[in-house]
Design a protein around this motif. Structure first.
Motif, mmCIF file in Angstrom:
data_model
loop_
_atom_site.group_PDB
_atom_site.id
_atom_site.type_symbol
_atom_site.label_atom_id
_atom_site.label_comp_id
_atom_site.label_asym_id
_atom_site.label_seq_id
_atom_site.Cartn_x
_atom_site.Cartn_y
_atom_site.Cartn_z
ATOM 1 N N SER A 41 8.199 4.214 -10.114
ATOM 2 C CA SER A 41 9.019 3.653 -9.027
ATOM 3 C C SER A 41 8.453 4.150 -7.699
ATOM 4 C CB SER A 41 10.483 4.046 -9.177
ATOM 5 O OG SER A 41 10.616 5.436 -9.217
ATOM 6 N N PRO A 42 7.452 3.454 -7.165
ATOM 7 C CA PRO A 42 6.781 3.921 -5.940
ATOM 8 C C PRO A 42 7.694 3.857 -4.714
ATOM 9 C CG PRO A 42 5.949 1.774 -6.590
ATOM 10 C CD PRO A 42 6.889 2.218 -7.662
ATOM 11 N N ARG A 43 7.477 4.827 -3.826
ATOM 12 C CA ARG A 43 8.218 4.836 -2.562
ATOM 13 C C ARG A 43 7.635 3.781 -1.635
ATOM 14 N NH1 ARG A 43 8.083 11.094 -0.855
ATOM 15 N NH2 ARG A 43 6.031 10.963 -1.803
ATOM 16 N N SER A 44 8.469 3.348 -0.707
ATOM 17 C CA SER A 44 8.013 2.355 0.269
ATOM 18 C C SER A 44 7.081 3.013 1.277
ATOM 19 C CB SER A 44 9.207 1.746 0.998
ATOM 20 O OG SER A 44 9.802 2.708 1.845
ATOM 21 N N GLY B 170 1.662 3.196 10.634
ATOM 22 C CA GLY B 170 2.989 3.605 11.094
ATOM 23 C C GLY B 170 3.082 5.079 11.397
ATOM 24 N N LEU B 171 1.934 5.738 11.477
ATOM 25 C CA LEU B 171 1.883 7.176 11.740
ATOM 26 C C LEU B 171 1.742 7.452 13.227
ATOM 27 C CD1 LEU B 171 -0.691 8.030 8.945
ATOM 28 C CD2 LEU B 171 1.752 8.517 8.869
ATOM 29 N N ASN B 172 2.012 8.694 13.607
ATOM 30 C CA ASN B 172 1.808 9.139 14.977
ATOM 31 C C ASN B 172 0.310 9.044 15.288
ATOM 32 O OD1 ASN B 172 1.659 10.468 17.411
ATOM 33 N ND2 ASN B 172 2.698 12.326 16.697
ATOM 34 N N SER B 173 -0.034 8.395 16.386
ATOM 35 C CA SER B 173 -1.449 8.196 16.715
ATOM 36 C C SER B 173 -1.934 9.130 17.814
ATOM 37 C CB SER B 173 -1.688 6.739 17.134
ATOM 38 O OG SER B 173 -0.900 6.417 18.254
ATOM 39 N N PHE C 221 -1.721 10.422 4.331
ATOM 40 C CA PHE C 221 -1.040 9.154 4.097
ATOM 41 C C PHE C 221 -1.715 8.395 2.948
ATOM 42 C CE2 PHE C 221 -0.901 4.561 4.761
ATOM 43 C CZ PHE C 221 0.466 4.344 4.649
ATOM 44 N N ILE C 222 -3.034 8.296 2.983
ATOM 45 C CA ILE C 222 -3.774 7.566 1.951
ATOM 46 C C ILE C 222 -3.556 8.202 0.578
ATOM 47 C CG2 ILE C 222 -6.102 6.950 1.131
ATOM 48 C CD1 ILE C 222 -5.096 5.228 3.452
ATOM 49 N N ARG C 223 -3.604 9.528 0.522
ATOM 50 C CA ARG C 223 -3.380 10.225 -0.757
ATOM 51 C C ARG C 223 -1.988 9.922 -1.306
ATOM 52 N NH1 ARG C 223 -5.600 15.289 1.683
ATOM 53 N NH2 ARG C 223 -7.822 15.142 1.283
ATOM 54 N N LEU C 224 -0.986 10.047 -0.453
ATOM 55 C CA LEU C 224 0.380 9.788 -0.913
ATOM 56 C C LEU C 224 0.560 8.326 -1.311
ATOM 57 C CD1 LEU C 224 2.848 11.782 1.374
ATOM 58 C CD2 LEU C 224 2.593 11.921 -1.085
ATOM 59 N N TYR C 225 0.041 7.440 -0.492
ATOM 60 C CA TYR C 225 0.175 6.002 -0.762
ATOM 61 C C TYR C 225 -0.486 5.653 -2.099
ATOM 62 C CZ TYR C 225 0.278 0.978 0.081
ATOM 63 O OH TYR C 225 0.521 -0.360 -0.023
ATOM 64 N N VAL D 274 5.631 7.415 5.190
ATOM 65 C CA VAL D 274 5.430 7.818 6.590
ATOM 66 C C VAL D 274 6.432 8.899 6.964
ATOM 67 C CG1 VAL D 274 5.615 7.016 8.982
ATOM 68 C CG2 VAL D 274 4.364 5.643 7.307
ATOM 69 N N ASP D 275 7.688 8.741 6.553
ATOM 70 C CA ASP D 275 8.701 9.767 6.828
ATOM 71 C C ASP D 275 8.314 11.097 6.185
ATOM 72 O OD1 ASP D 275 10.223 8.005 8.308
ATOM 73 O OD2 ASP D 275 11.620 7.549 6.664
ATOM 74 N N GLU D 276 7.783 11.033 4.977
ATOM 75 C CA GLU D 276 7.345 12.253 4.293
ATOM 76 C C GLU D 276 6.225 12.940 5.063
ATOM 77 O OE1 GLU D 276 6.935 15.271 1.450
ATOM 78 O OE2 GLU D 276 8.551 13.823 1.699
ATOM 79 N N ILE D 277 5.278 12.176 5.565
ATOM 80 C CA ILE D 277 4.178 12.747 6.364
ATOM 81 C C ILE D 277 4.740 13.415 7.624
ATOM 82 C CG2 ILE D 277 2.096 12.206 7.717
ATOM 83 C CD1 ILE D 277 1.610 11.951 4.730
#
Length: 146
Positions: free
Chosen positions: A42-45, A13-16, A30-34, A50-53
């Protein structure tokens, strides 16, 4: 390789779009945050990550632009200061140059005071009166036009 990276980013779902280096960094972030969120109570969706990235990339771009603007201002100030070092007193100081000179001078005085506090009582000290007089003398040399 870049096509695979772009596909991985799209899948997440990231900018490609962007350079290969940017795609790698984007996907790694993304992988690190995920992964870090998966250990959270309470993990984020995925969408929130993706919004954070996207937010982080936008902030990074803003900082880069601001840095470039500041660099331009500092370049003018540094050009003036270099002219002074060469003995050229014909150029006029900018407000930024004066601010740099004053800030540098204050930090030097602060360092001197800190060093004198660390040492045993010296035989001769710089009094605050002479420091203030020196500050006044140095600041009178640097006045922006106007």
């Amino acid at each position: 390789k870049k096509a695979k990276l772009a596909a991985l980013c799209r899948e997440a779902g990231l900018n490609s779009h962007g350079a290969e280096k940017d795609l790698i960094e984007r996907h790694r972030n993304f992988i690190r945050l995920y992964n870090s969120e998966s250990d959270s109570y309470s993990p984020r969706s995925r969408e929130e990550i993706v919004d954070e990235i996207h937010r982080r990339e936008a902030n990074k771009k803003k900082e880069a632009v601001q840095s470039m603007k500041t660099c331009g201002e500092d370049r003018e100030a540094n050009d003036y200061l270099m002219a002074l070092c060469r003995g050229d007193r014909s150029s006029t100081p900018t407000e930024r140059a004066c601010a740099l000179v004053k800030d540098n001078f204050k930090s030097l005085i602060g360092e001197l005071k800190a060093r004198s506090k660390k040492k045993a009582p010296p035989t001769s000290t710089v009094s605050s009166e002479s420091t203030q007089a020196t500050e006044k003398d140095s600041s009178s040399d640097c006045k922006p036009p106007g």
